[in-house]
Design a protein around this motif. Structure first.
Motif, PDB file in Angstrom:
ATOM      1  N   VAL A   1       0.813  -1.220   0.000  1.00  0.00           N
ATOM      2  CA  VAL A   1       0.000   0.000   0.000  1.00  0.00           C
ATOM      3  C   VAL A   1       0.849   1.273   0.000  1.00  0.00           C
ATOM      4  N   ALA A   2       2.169   1.146   0.031  1.00  0.00           N
ATOM      5  CA  ALA A   2       3.051   2.310   0.078  1.00  0.00           C
ATOM      6  C   ALA A   2       3.069   3.039  -1.258  1.00  0.00           C
ATOM      7  N   THR A   3       3.332   4.324  -1.163  1.00  0.00           N
ATOM      8  CA  THR A   3       3.437   5.142  -2.374  1.00  0.00           C
ATOM      9  C   THR A   3       4.870   5.646  -2.503  1.00  0.00           C
ATOM     10  N   SER A   4       5.190   6.214  -3.639  1.00  0.00           N
ATOM     11  CA  SER A   4       6.517   6.754  -3.868  1.00  0.00           C
ATOM     12  C   SER A   4       6.775   7.866  -2.861  1.00  0.00           C
TER      13      SER A   4
ATOM     14  N   HIS B   1       7.354   7.249   0.287  1.00  0.00           N
ATOM     15  CA  HIS B   1       6.991   6.712   1.606  1.00  0.00           C
ATOM     16  C   HIS B   1       8.259   6.370   2.385  1.00  0.00           C
TER      17      HIS B   1
ATOM     18  N   ASP C   1      10.406   3.639  -5.631  1.00  0.00           N
ATOM     19  CA  ASP C   1       9.438   2.901  -6.446  1.00  0.00           C
ATOM     20  C   ASP C   1       8.978   1.679  -5.646  1.00  0.00           C
TER      21      ASP C   1
ATOM     22  N   THR D   1       6.929  -0.501  -6.178  1.00  0.00           N
ATOM     23  CA  THR D   1       6.522  -1.678  -6.948  1.00  0.00           C
ATOM     24  C   THR D   1       7.708  -2.601  -7.217  1.00  0.00           C
TER      25      THR D   1
END
Length: 154
Positions: A58-61, A63, A81, A83
């Protein structure tokens, strides 16, 4: 037909031979117990990796997260990133993988380690049984010798 391997009955061994056999069995048991403990620790580490992978999902760039370098050492890092994941594929070799491929590697490792744990568990059970048989034979032999000595003294 293949002939089954034949062993010497424990009752025919001397106390010294039984003692040596017991010592060897104990060493083997210790070795397999250490292997079992190491495999369980490896399984725990692998499960932590799977859990960390789920946490980062659930983390975003940008984070910020604590990244484990060892069991007790963490560093604060910013994800560029989320992902992409660095995954150790063996003896210090790392590759960058997307989440699905990383999870597949962790799942394969978990399956392989679990099979190894089950194998070692079976060996441990058999070694413990063998140790009990040897110990019983040793005690029986000691008691027989003590009985012989006491009858000779009377």
């Amino acid at each position: 037909m293949a002939e089954e391997p034949k062993g010497v009955p424990l009752s025919e061994l001397s106390l010294q031979q039984l003692g040596e056999l017991q010592k060897n069995c104990e060493q083997e048991l210790n070795f397999f117990q250490e292997s079992f403990n190491a495999l369980k620790a490896l399984l725990t580490r692998n499960e932590k990796s799977i859990s960390a992978l789920d946490d980062i999902k659930v983390a975003t760039s940008g984070h910020t997260a604590l990244i484990p370098l060892s069991e007790s050492l963490y560093i604060r890092a910013e994800l560029s990133d989320p992902t992409k994941h660095m995954v150790e594929i063996g003896t210090g070799y790392f590759v960058e993988l997307d989440r699905e491929k990383a999870k597949a590697i962790f799942d394969r490792k978990k399956e392989h380690i679990t099979k190894q744990v089950e194998t070692v568990e079976g060996i441990l059970k058999e070694k413990r049984r063998t140790r009990a048989y040897i110990s019983d034979a040793f005690q029986t032999k000691v008691q027989a010798q003590l009985a012989t000595l006491s009858t000779q003294q009377n």
